[in-house]
Design an enzyme around this catalytic site. Structure first.
Site, PDB file in Angstrom:
ATOM      1  N   ARG A   1       0.857  -1.191   0.000  1.00 22.16           N
ATOM      2  CA  ARG A   1       0.000   0.000   0.000  1.00 22.16           C
ATOM      3  C   ARG A   1       0.899   1.250   0.000  1.00 22.16           C
ATOM      4  O   ARG A   1       1.088   1.892   1.016  1.00 22.16           O
ATOM      5  CB  ARG A   1      -0.930  -0.029   1.206  1.00 22.16           C
ATOM      6  CG  ARG A   1      -2.004  -1.113   1.084  1.00 22.16           C
ATOM      7  CD  ARG A   1      -3.378  -0.476   0.879  1.00 22.16           C
ATOM      8  NE  ARG A   1      -4.365  -1.446   0.449  1.00 22.16           N
ATOM      9  CZ  ARG A   1      -5.544  -1.609   1.052  1.00 22.16           C
ATOM     10  NH1 ARG A   1      -5.855  -0.919   2.118  1.00 22.16           N
ATOM     11  NH2 ARG A   1      -6.420  -2.467   0.562  1.00 22.16           N
TER      12      ARG A   1
ATOM     13  N   GLN B   1      -0.950   2.324  -6.057  1.00 23.79           N
ATOM     14  CA  GLN B   1      -2.404   2.431  -5.859  1.00 23.79           C
ATOM     15  C   GLN B   1      -3.183   1.936  -7.073  1.00 23.79           C
ATOM     16  O   GLN B   1      -4.214   1.273  -6.932  1.00 23.79           O
ATOM     17  CB  GLN B   1      -2.788   3.877  -5.549  1.00 23.79           C
ATOM     18  CG  GLN B   1      -2.440   4.306  -4.137  1.00 23.79           C
ATOM     19  CD  GLN B   1      -2.839   5.751  -3.854  1.00 23.79           C
ATOM     20  OE1 GLN B   1      -3.119   6.513  -4.762  1.00 23.79           O
ATOM     21  NE2 GLN B   1      -2.858   6.115  -2.582  1.00 23.79           N
TER      22      GLN B   1
ATOM     23  N   ASP C   1      -3.651  -1.977  -7.187  1.00 21.87           N
ATOM     24  CA  ASP C   1      -4.177  -2.609  -5.974  1.00 21.87           C
ATOM     25  C   ASP C   1      -5.524  -3.292  -6.237  1.00 21.87           C
ATOM     26  O   ASP C   1      -6.571  -2.650  -6.259  1.00 21.87           O
ATOM     27  CB  ASP C   1      -4.311  -1.542  -4.891  1.00 21.87           C
ATOM     28  CG  ASP C   1      -4.719  -2.101  -3.535  1.00 21.87           C
ATOM     29  OD1 ASP C   1      -5.037  -3.306  -3.463  1.00 21.87           O
ATOM     30  OD2 ASP C   1      -4.727  -1.341  -2.557  1.00 21.87           O
TER      31      ASP C   1
ATOM     32  N   SER D   1      -8.270  -3.005  -3.331  1.00 25.43           N
ATOM     33  CA  SER D   1      -9.040  -1.764  -3.280  1.00 25.43           C
ATOM     34  C   SER D   1     -10.074  -1.706  -4.397  1.00 25.43           C
ATOM     35  O   SER D   1     -11.230  -1.351  -4.171  1.00 25.43           O
ATOM     36  CB  SER D   1      -8.104  -0.553  -3.370  1.00 25.43           C
ATOM     37  OG  SER D   1      -7.328  -0.435  -2.204  1.00 25.43           O
TER      38      SER D   1
ATOM     39  N   TYR E   1      -3.675  -1.298   6.917  1.00 25.65           N
ATOM     40  CA  TYR E   1      -4.636  -2.327   7.283  1.00 25.65           C
ATOM     41  C   TYR E   1      -4.913  -2.276   8.784  1.00 25.65           C
ATOM     42  O   TYR E   1      -4.114  -1.801   9.575  1.00 25.65           O
ATOM     43  CB  TYR E   1      -4.108  -3.718   6.927  1.00 25.65           C
ATOM     44  CG  TYR E   1      -3.968  -3.968   5.449  1.00 25.65           C
ATOM     45  CD1 TYR E   1      -5.073  -4.304   4.682  1.00 25.65           C
ATOM     46  CD2 TYR E   1      -2.741  -3.861   4.816  1.00 25.65           C
ATOM     47  CE1 TYR E   1      -4.951  -4.542   3.326  1.00 25.65           C
ATOM     48  CE2 TYR E   1      -2.610  -4.096   3.452  1.00 25.65           C
ATOM     49  CZ  TYR E   1      -3.721  -4.441   2.714  1.00 25.65           C
ATOM     50  OH  TYR E   1      -3.604  -4.663   1.374  1.00 25.65           O
TER      51      TYR E   1
END
Length: 374
Positions: A121, A126, A129, A132, A229
């Site tokens: 992360r 991003q 990912d 997500s 997280y």
């Protein structure tokens, strides 16, 4: 460089790891792309669309023949990958902790397995990912699933025959899925509240117009693990949170739970006694049901009724929106591979930060530190 997009074999998996959009982009990088016939059918993508984008479409044997990179949504069966190039990359969501035997089989067969859910992360990753991108749509779908099971309306309605009260929706766990659930429930007109163990999420909850429900008197516990997280809480915090949630949950019509801790069973958030305190006809959607569940009595793949409350435990929620989740998942894979594409070698070359984080197997061995430590 041949990239193979495989048809998913896991039961109920409707997504696909490549779309005509990403096929064109991979070809523009200098790769050839092969797609297994029927791979996109359950995500509303016809074979002709892949062919029009420049891919070759054939059976699994032809698709795998000489392939250097194998793209999947879920990890393919190692026994089904005959014909791929020696040392081929397997790039997919590999569930490394839950499917360790499969990871070992990838190593034994000489494949280099790259687990996309281990993507760090960090800012530059991003767009790569998958957790997500898929969780975002899961949070949206969870609210729609709740609305479908709830025998009342979500928004307040004023009619000549009287007023319909707005549903009260409580979201537990405010990661990507939880934030989207809050936003979706608000759009549907519910009164929304939310909670999380990470103190930093309070501002996010309030920015979406929901009420933040937080333990205030237990100091020094932020609940923030590595990479943003959630992490395990102390017994003191768990007791304080349980007391707060118990008083709040009894007043709710809809509860959506999204809490996960990587590499561990999902934390238990709602007990049977708390379910019994809710009004008959209320609905709970447990997005963590496949990792053991946040809700006592939730059953993966079923909608069960306890104390008059419906507990929704659909499996593989992203697959229930296969067209959109496939598009996002495919872009995650393209963004990842293209970011490391070496034009001279006509192949991706990973750096240490991301490569070491996601690489599970190499040279016939399991090499990932997180797996070796578990």
């Amino acid at each position: 460089m041949k990239i193979a997009i495989l048809k998913e074999q896991a039961a109920g998996e409707r997504r696909v790891a490549g779309t005509p959009e990403t096929v064109k982009k991979f070809i523009a990088l200098g790769a050839s792309v092969a797609v297994e016939a029927g791979a996109g059918a359950t995500a509303s993508i016809a074979d002709d669309a892949y062919a029009a984008a420049g891919a070759s479409v054939g059976d699994r044997t032809a698709t795998l023949a000489g392939a250097d990179i194998l793209l999947g949504v879920q990890g393919p069966d190692p026994a089904s990958l005959g014909g791929a190039a020696a040392g081929a990359w397997i790039v997919a969501g590999l569930n490394p902790f839950g499917e360790r035997a499969r990871v070992d089989a990838y190593a034994a067969a000489g494949y280099e397995a790259l687990a996309m859910e281990f993507m760090p992360r960090i800012t530059r990753a991003q767009s790569m990912d998958i957790l997500s991108s898929q969780s975002n749509l899961s949070g949206y779908k969870a609210v729609l699933d709740a609305a479908a099971e709830y025998d009342r309306a979500f928004p307040m309605m004023m009619t000549a025959a009287g007023t319909v009260s707005a549903a009260k929706c409580f979201v537990m766990g405010v990661g990507v899925a939880g934030l989207q659930a809050i936003a979706t429930a608000r759009r549907l007109g519910a009164q929304v509240s939310a909670t999380d163990v990470r103190a930093a999420t309070k501002e996010q909850i309030e920015s979406l117009g929901a009420k933040a429900i937080f333990v205030e008197k237990v100091a020094g516990i932020e609940g923030e693990g590595t990479g943003g997280y959630a992490t395990e809480m102390s017994d003191e915090y768990k007791a304080a949170q349980a007391e707060l949630v118990s008083s709040h949950i009894a007043k709710q019509d809809i509860v959506i739970t999204t809490a996960l801790i990587p590499g561990r069973p999902a934390p238990r958030l709602i007990s049977d006694a708390q379910i019994a305190s809710m009004k008959p006809g209320s609905v709970i959607v447990d997005l963590a049901v496949e990792q053991g569940g946040n809700v006592e009595g939730a059953v993966a793949g079923e909608v069960v009724v306890r104390h008059g409350v419906k507990i929704v435990g659909h499996r593989n929620v992203p697959s229930r929106l296969a067209a959109d989740t496939s598009a996002l998942f495919s872009r995650n894979l393209y963004n990842f591979l293209s970011a490391f594409w070496d034009k001279d070698k006509n192949a991706p070359v990973l750096d240490e930060e991301i490569g070491n984080a996601i690489r599970l197997t190499q040279g016939g061995k399991v090499v990932n530190e997180r797996l070796l430590a578990s």
